[in-house]
Design an enzyme around this catalytic site. Sequence first.
Site, PDB file in Angstrom:
ATOM      1  N   TYR A   1      20.913  -7.977  15.993  1.00 43.22           N
ATOM      2  CA  TYR A   1      20.480  -9.080  16.873  1.00 43.22           C
ATOM      3  C   TYR A   1      21.341 -10.322  16.626  1.00 43.22           C
ATOM      4  O   TYR A   1      21.899 -10.905  17.555  1.00 43.22           O
ATOM      5  CB  TYR A   1      19.011  -9.377  16.594  1.00 43.22           C
ATOM      6  CG  TYR A   1      18.416 -10.486  17.438  1.00 43.22           C
ATOM      7  CD1 TYR A   1      18.258 -10.327  18.820  1.00 43.22           C
ATOM      8  CD2 TYR A   1      17.981 -11.673  16.860  1.00 43.22           C
ATOM      9  CE1 TYR A   1      17.683 -11.336  19.593  1.00 43.22           C
ATOM     10  CE2 TYR A   1      17.397 -12.680  17.624  1.00 43.22           C
ATOM     11  CZ  TYR A   1      17.254 -12.503  18.985  1.00 43.22           C
ATOM     12  OH  TYR A   1      16.676 -13.507  19.742  1.00 43.22           O
TER      13      TYR A   1
ATOM     14  N   LYS B   1      24.126 -11.964  19.305  1.00 42.71           N
ATOM     15  CA  LYS B   1      24.031 -13.330  19.837  1.00 42.71           C
ATOM     16  C   LYS B   1      25.266 -14.158  19.461  1.00 42.71           C
ATOM     17  O   LYS B   1      25.725 -14.987  20.244  1.00 42.71           O
ATOM     18  CB  LYS B   1      22.759 -14.010  19.332  1.00 42.71           C
ATOM     19  CG  LYS B   1      21.484 -13.418  19.911  1.00 42.71           C
ATOM     20  CD  LYS B   1      21.336 -13.726  21.396  1.00 42.71           C
ATOM     21  CE  LYS B   1      20.034 -13.164  21.953  1.00 42.71           C
ATOM     22  NZ  LYS B   1      19.851 -13.450  23.385  1.00 42.71           N
TER      23      LYS B   1
ATOM     24  N   GLY C   1       9.852  -6.237  28.383  1.00 40.70           N
ATOM     25  CA  GLY C   1       9.067  -7.104  29.272  1.00 40.70           C
ATOM     26  C   GLY C   1       8.146  -6.273  30.139  1.00 40.70           C
ATOM     27  O   GLY C   1       8.081  -5.053  30.009  1.00 40.70           O
TER      28      GLY C   1
ATOM     29  N   LYS D   1      30.986 -16.360  37.196  1.00 43.75           N
ATOM     30  CA  LYS D   1      32.389 -16.614  37.581  1.00 43.75           C
ATOM     31  C   LYS D   1      32.565 -16.360  39.083  1.00 43.75           C
ATOM     32  O   LYS D   1      33.111 -17.192  39.809  1.00 43.75           O
ATOM     33  CB  LYS D   1      33.295 -15.698  36.756  1.00 43.75           C
ATOM     34  CG  LYS D   1      34.761 -15.797  37.119  1.00 43.75           C
ATOM     35  CD  LYS D   1      35.587 -14.914  36.193  1.00 43.75           C
ATOM     36  CE  LYS D   1      37.040 -14.867  36.658  1.00 43.75           C
ATOM     37  NZ  LYS D   1      37.475 -13.522  37.026  1.00 43.75           N
TER      38      LYS D   1
ATOM     39  N   THR E   1       9.497 -19.721  19.337  1.00 44.54           N
ATOM     40  CA  THR E   1       8.669 -20.253  20.419  1.00 44.54           C
ATOM     41  C   THR E   1       7.488 -19.327  20.645  1.00 44.54           C
ATOM     42  O   THR E   1       7.618 -18.110  20.485  1.00 44.54           O
ATOM     43  CB  THR E   1       9.532 -20.370  21.690  1.00 44.54           C
ATOM     44  OG1 THR E   1      10.604 -21.260  21.403  1.00 44.54           O
ATOM     45  CG2 THR E   1       8.736 -20.903  22.860  1.00 44.54           C
TER      46      THR E   1
ATOM     47  N   ASP F   1      19.226  -2.525  34.543  1.00 40.95           N
ATOM     48  CA  ASP F   1      19.711  -2.733  33.182  1.00 40.95           C
ATOM     49  C   ASP F   1      21.024  -3.513  33.300  1.00 40.95           C
ATOM     50  O   ASP F   1      21.990  -3.000  33.865  1.00 40.95           O
ATOM     51  CB  ASP F   1      19.941  -1.371  32.503  1.00 40.95           C
ATOM     52  CG  ASP F   1      20.248  -1.530  31.028  1.00 40.95           C
ATOM     53  OD1 ASP F   1      20.939  -2.518  30.678  1.00 40.95           O
ATOM     54  OD2 ASP F   1      19.807  -0.693  30.233  1.00 40.95           O
ATOM     55  N   VAL F   2      21.063  -4.721  32.785  1.00 38.14           N
ATOM     56  CA  VAL F   2      22.253  -5.567  32.990  1.00 38.14           C
ATOM     57  C   VAL F   2      23.460  -5.071  32.184  1.00 38.14           C
ATOM     58  O   VAL F   2      24.562  -5.576  32.376  1.00 38.14           O
ATOM     59  CB  VAL F   2      21.979  -7.067  32.723  1.00 38.14           C
ATOM     60  CG1 VAL F   2      20.889  -7.590  33.654  1.00 38.14           C
ATOM     61  CG2 VAL F   2      21.644  -7.326  31.265  1.00 38.14           C
TER      62      VAL F   2
ATOM     63  N   GLY G   1      10.325 -10.976  30.870  1.00 38.52           N
ATOM     64  CA  GLY G   1       9.947 -11.160  29.466  1.00 38.52           C
ATOM     65  C   GLY G   1       9.089 -12.403  29.283  1.00 38.52           C
ATOM     66  O   GLY G   1       8.722 -13.082  30.249  1.00 38.52           O
ATOM     67  N   PHE G   2       8.786 -12.682  28.040  1.00 37.86           N
ATOM     68  CA  PHE G   2       7.952 -13.849  27.691  1.00 37.86           C
ATOM     69  C   PHE G   2       8.601 -15.143  28.211  1.00 37.86           C
ATOM     70  O   PHE G   2       8.053 -15.824  29.091  1.00 37.86           O
ATOM     71  CB  PHE G   2       7.761 -13.850  26.167  1.00 37.86           C
ATOM     72  CG  PHE G   2       7.312 -15.139  25.567  1.00 37.86           C
ATOM     73  CD1 PHE G   2       6.212 -15.816  26.067  1.00 37.86           C
ATOM     74  CD2 PHE G   2       8.000 -15.691  24.477  1.00 37.86           C
ATOM     75  CE1 PHE G   2       5.796 -17.020  25.495  1.00 37.86           C
ATOM     76  CE2 PHE G   2       7.588 -16.876  23.897  1.00 37.86           C
ATOM     77  CZ  PHE G   2       6.498 -17.543  24.418  1.00 37.86           C
TER      78      PHE G   2
HETATM   79  N1  LIG Z   1      10.908 -16.252  21.968  1.00 38.13           N
HETATM   80  C1  LIG Z   1      11.662 -16.826  21.053  1.00 38.13           C
HETATM   81  O1  LIG Z   1      11.120 -17.456  20.131  1.00 38.13           O
HETATM   82  C2  LIG Z   1      13.167 -16.750  21.118  1.00 38.13           C
HETATM   83  C3  LIG Z   1      13.893 -17.382  20.104  1.00 38.13           C
HETATM   84  C4  LIG Z   1      15.278 -17.330  20.161  1.00 38.13           C
HETATM   85  C5  LIG Z   1      15.929 -16.711  21.209  1.00 38.13           C
HETATM   86  N2  LIG Z   1      15.194 -16.105  22.187  1.00 38.13           N
HETATM   87  C6  LIG Z   1      15.930 -15.436  23.264  1.00 38.13           C
HETATM   88  O2  LIG Z   1      15.315 -15.638  24.519  1.00 38.13           O
HETATM   89  C7  LIG Z   1      15.423 -14.460  25.309  1.00 38.13           C
HETATM   90  C8  LIG Z   1      14.054 -13.998  25.755  1.00 38.13           C
HETATM   91  O3  LIG Z   1      13.244 -13.706  24.620  1.00 38.13           O
HETATM   92  P1  LIG Z   1      11.696 -13.387  24.769  1.00 38.13           P
HETATM   93  O4  LIG Z   1      11.019 -13.929  23.591  1.00 38.13           O
HETATM   94  O5  LIG Z   1      11.230 -13.792  26.106  1.00 38.13           O
HETATM   95  O6  LIG Z   1      11.726 -11.788  24.614  1.00 38.13           O
HETATM   96  P2  LIG Z   1      11.152 -10.649  25.577  1.00 38.13           P
HETATM   97  O7  LIG Z   1      11.390  -9.371  24.899  1.00 38.13           O
HETATM   98  O8  LIG Z   1       9.764 -10.983  26.008  1.00 38.13           O
HETATM   99  O9  LIG Z   1      12.090 -10.778  26.866  1.00 38.13           O
HETATM  100  C9  LIG Z   1      13.356 -10.186  26.962  1.00 38.13           C
HETATM  101  C10 LIG Z   1      13.458  -9.524  28.317  1.00 38.13           C
HETATM  102  O10 LIG Z   1      14.767  -8.952  28.473  1.00 38.13           O
HETATM  103  C11 LIG Z   1      14.617  -7.683  29.086  1.00 38.13           C
HETATM  104  N3  LIG Z   1      15.792  -6.878  28.755  1.00 38.13           N
HETATM  105  C12 LIG Z   1      16.198  -6.431  27.533  1.00 38.13           C
HETATM  106  N4  LIG Z   1      17.335  -5.736  27.638  1.00 38.13           N
HETATM  107  C13 LIG Z   1      17.675  -5.731  28.955  1.00 38.13           C
HETATM  108  C14 LIG Z   1      18.730  -5.170  29.702  1.00 38.13           C
HETATM  109  N5  LIG Z   1      19.698  -4.446  29.109  1.00 38.13           N
HETATM  110  N6  LIG Z   1      18.773  -5.354  31.045  1.00 38.13           N
HETATM  111  C15 LIG Z   1      17.797  -6.072  31.667  1.00 38.13           C
HETATM  112  N7  LIG Z   1      16.766  -6.632  31.002  1.00 38.13           N
HETATM  113  C16 LIG Z   1      16.702  -6.461  29.668  1.00 38.13           C
HETATM  114  C17 LIG Z   1      13.320  -7.119  28.525  1.00 38.13           C
HETATM  115  O11 LIG Z   1      12.762  -6.085  29.293  1.00 38.13           O
HETATM  116  C18 LIG Z   1      12.452  -8.380  28.507  1.00 38.13           C
HETATM  117  O12 LIG Z   1      11.759  -8.536  29.712  1.00 38.13           O
HETATM  118  C19 LIG Z   1      16.163 -13.409  24.471  1.00 38.13           C
HETATM  119  O13 LIG Z   1      17.527 -13.421  24.826  1.00 38.13           O
HETATM  120  C20 LIG Z   1      15.971 -13.925  23.062  1.00 38.13           C
HETATM  121  O14 LIG Z   1      17.023 -13.531  22.229  1.00 38.13           O
HETATM  122  C21 LIG Z   1      13.821 -16.099  22.155  1.00 38.13           C
END
Ligand SMILES: NC(=O)c1ccc[n+]([C@@H]2O[C@H](COP(=O)([O-])OP(=O)(O)OC[C@H]3O[C@@H](n4cnc5c(N)ncnc54)[C@H](O)[C@@H]3O)[C@@H](O)[C@H]2O)c1
Length: 330
Positions: free
Chosen positions: A145, A149, A36, A105, A175, A56-57, A10-11
């Site tokens: 969501y 969390k 992602g 763990k 971000t 898939d986790v 992901g990002f």
């Molecule tokens: N970017 C932000 O501003 C922001 C703000 C607050 C929290 N977050 C948290 O940071 C984390 C990453 O966010 P992001 O912006 O990079 O989003 P994103 O969607 O780019 O990345 C999330 C990644 O998780 C993967 N994913 C989703 N479900 C999955 C699963 N069941 N098994 C395996 N992989 C899975 C997706 O394919 C993706 O690559 C998230 O947990 C998000 O809640 C991000």
Amino acid sequence: MRAVVTGGAGFLGSHLCERLIARGDEVLALDNLSTGSVDNLAHLIGHDRFRFVRVDVTDYVHVVGDVDLVLHFASPASPIDYLALPIQTLKVGSIGTFHALGLAKEKKARFLLASTSEVYGDPEVHPQPESYWGHVNPVGPRGVYDEAKRFAEAATLAYRQTHGVDTGIVRIFNTFGPRMRPNDGRAIPNFIRQALAGEPVTVAGDGTQTRSICYVDDLVTGILALADSEHAGPVNVGNPHEISMDALARWIIELTGSSSRVEYIARPVDDPTVRQPDTTLARELLGWSPQVEIEDALRRTIAWFREQRDARFDAPPLSPDATAHILAGS
Ligand SMILES: NC(=O)c1ccc[n+]([C@@H]2O[C@H](COP(=O)([O-])OP(=O)(O)OC[C@H]3O[C@@H](n4cnc5c(N)ncnc54)[C@H](O)[C@@H]3O)[C@@H](O)[C@H]2O)c1
């Protein structure tokens, strides 16, 4: 040190993988590629300390060998994504978090949960300190969501208290930076995409609602500072630079040199009115504060989006060989 990054494609996850590799760690990225892309990791593929496995986790998390750090970042994160994947979002926050905690763990590893400022909901306290419990609508559209969390935070604490897992919780505020999907619906990529295309830049409501925006490099530094510490958190990590959506849209139009105009559209249900991190704890515990000026960060992000328009989004997908290599995790 060996780190496992869930959501590594992901990002944020891909930036974390990159920084961990750069500092000499070994990294295993786990991702189901739902939101992602392997494109985000293409530059790391083939590195001898980097592996990617598509999984898939919520199904399982199984890793052979020692692990020192688990960074649990898997979750849809943009409203467009979690509204399209509501049950997957709840599952990855609950079952996926249990699986990632189970790994920490088993391996006696430090665990870090990517939580979010969304746990504060539409806040009645401003700026938001970690002690604020939040103002969340569990049955509103964003509930899937926000509550996933909040559940994940509670699960993390339970593993700390019951199983003695060394856990930390980071509450991430908005971000931005390179590798955001131009169509993921979040304000900054949306504004940049529209401005570069010369389309109207669409601002929700009257645009007076605020966000505080942080550049990805600063965020990754804060996250790793918490990961490398023994603090349980939660700790807010974000840039207190607060800006209204209207001002942000106009700033992006100016920085892109676009002729786009601002167009006001309906405001989403339960859209938070204000959002700003109180970062006192991050400063005091971790010595962290953001360093990158927002204008500089916006310019870097716009430059990346421009390059992608010219290259990546029109480019053919990875070669079949590269894809097979990635999916085999080799
Ligand atoms: N970017 C932000 O501003 C922001 C703000 C607050 C929290 N977050 C948290 O940071 C984390 C990453 O966010 P992001 O912006 O990079 O989003 P994103 O969607 O780019 O990345 C999330 C990644 O998780 C993967 N994913 C989703 N479900 C999955 C699963 N069941 N098994 C395996 N992989 C899975 C997706 O394919 C993706 O690559 C998230 O947990 C998000 O809640 C991000």
